[in-house]
Design an enzyme around this catalytic site. Structure first.
Site, PDB file in Angstrom:
ATOM      1  N   ARG A  62       4.362   1.326  -5.300  1.00 50.84           N
ATOM      2  CA  ARG A  62       3.441   1.145  -6.432  1.00 50.84           C
ATOM      3  C   ARG A  62       4.027   1.752  -7.700  1.00 50.84           C
ATOM      4  O   ARG A  62       3.920   1.175  -8.787  1.00 50.84           O
ATOM      5  CB  ARG A  62       2.091   1.777  -6.128  1.00 50.84           C
ATOM      6  N   ASN A 105       0.814  -1.220   0.000  1.00 46.79           N
ATOM      7  CA  ASN A 105       0.000   0.000   0.000  1.00 46.79           C
ATOM      8  C   ASN A 105       0.852   1.278   0.000  1.00 46.79           C
ATOM      9  O   ASN A 105       0.333   2.360   0.208  1.00 46.79           O
ATOM     10  CB  ASN A 105      -0.976  -0.006   1.172  1.00 46.79           C
ATOM     11  N   CYS A 106       2.148   1.154  -0.264  1.00 46.62           N
ATOM     12  CA  CYS A 106       3.056   2.301  -0.312  1.00 46.62           C
ATOM     13  C   CYS A 106       3.027   2.899  -1.724  1.00 46.62           C
ATOM     14  O   CYS A 106       3.251   2.185  -2.707  1.00 46.62           O
ATOM     15  CB  CYS A 106       4.475   1.850   0.048  1.00 46.62           C
ATOM     16  N   ASP A 107       2.746   4.185  -1.835  1.00 48.24           N
ATOM     17  CA  ASP A 107       2.662   4.837  -3.144  1.00 48.24           C
ATOM     18  C   ASP A 107       3.975   4.742  -3.924  1.00 48.24           C
ATOM     19  O   ASP A 107       3.972   4.521  -5.135  1.00 48.24           O
ATOM     20  CB  ASP A 107       2.265   6.309  -2.997  1.00 48.24           C
TER      21      ASP A 107
END
Length: 106
Positions: free
Chosen positions: A13, A8-10
């Protein structure tokens, strides 16, 4: 190629989008293999710890003064992300320069 980070880390991603052939290893679930962590600690030292994270701010001064490798075992989300393993080389973080270096290592 493996990308060690959080699903869930931008930033992770973005790295995964740019490196579709890579496999994401969620450090909270899978951890980082001891040999990779040892190599990363030797290469990056204290830069491996994200001192801007909420987890870091929640630690006591005594915990913060501890060995970075031990801190990352206890609190895997403290690791600066992503940690990219391309062949026998490691890269930390995700910038345009890092992307160029990773692609050159392939």
């Amino acid at each position: 190629m493996e990308v060690f980070g959080l699903k869930n880390c931008d930033t992770c991603r973005k790295a995964m989008k740019a490196l579709p052939e890579a496999q994401l290893r969620d450090v909270r679930i899978d951890g980082v293999p001891a040999d990779v962590m040892a190599q990363a600690h030797a290469q990056f030292g204290n830069k491996l710890v994200n001192t801007r994270s909420t987890t870091w701010r929640g630690l006591s001064e005594i915990e913060r003064a501890g060995d970075p490798a031990e801190l990352l075992k206890t609190h895997p989300a403290l690791m600066k992300r992503p940690l990219i393993k391309a062949g026998d080389r490691l890269f930390l973080g995700w910038t345009a320069q890092t992307e160029e270096e990773v692609r050159a290592a392939l």
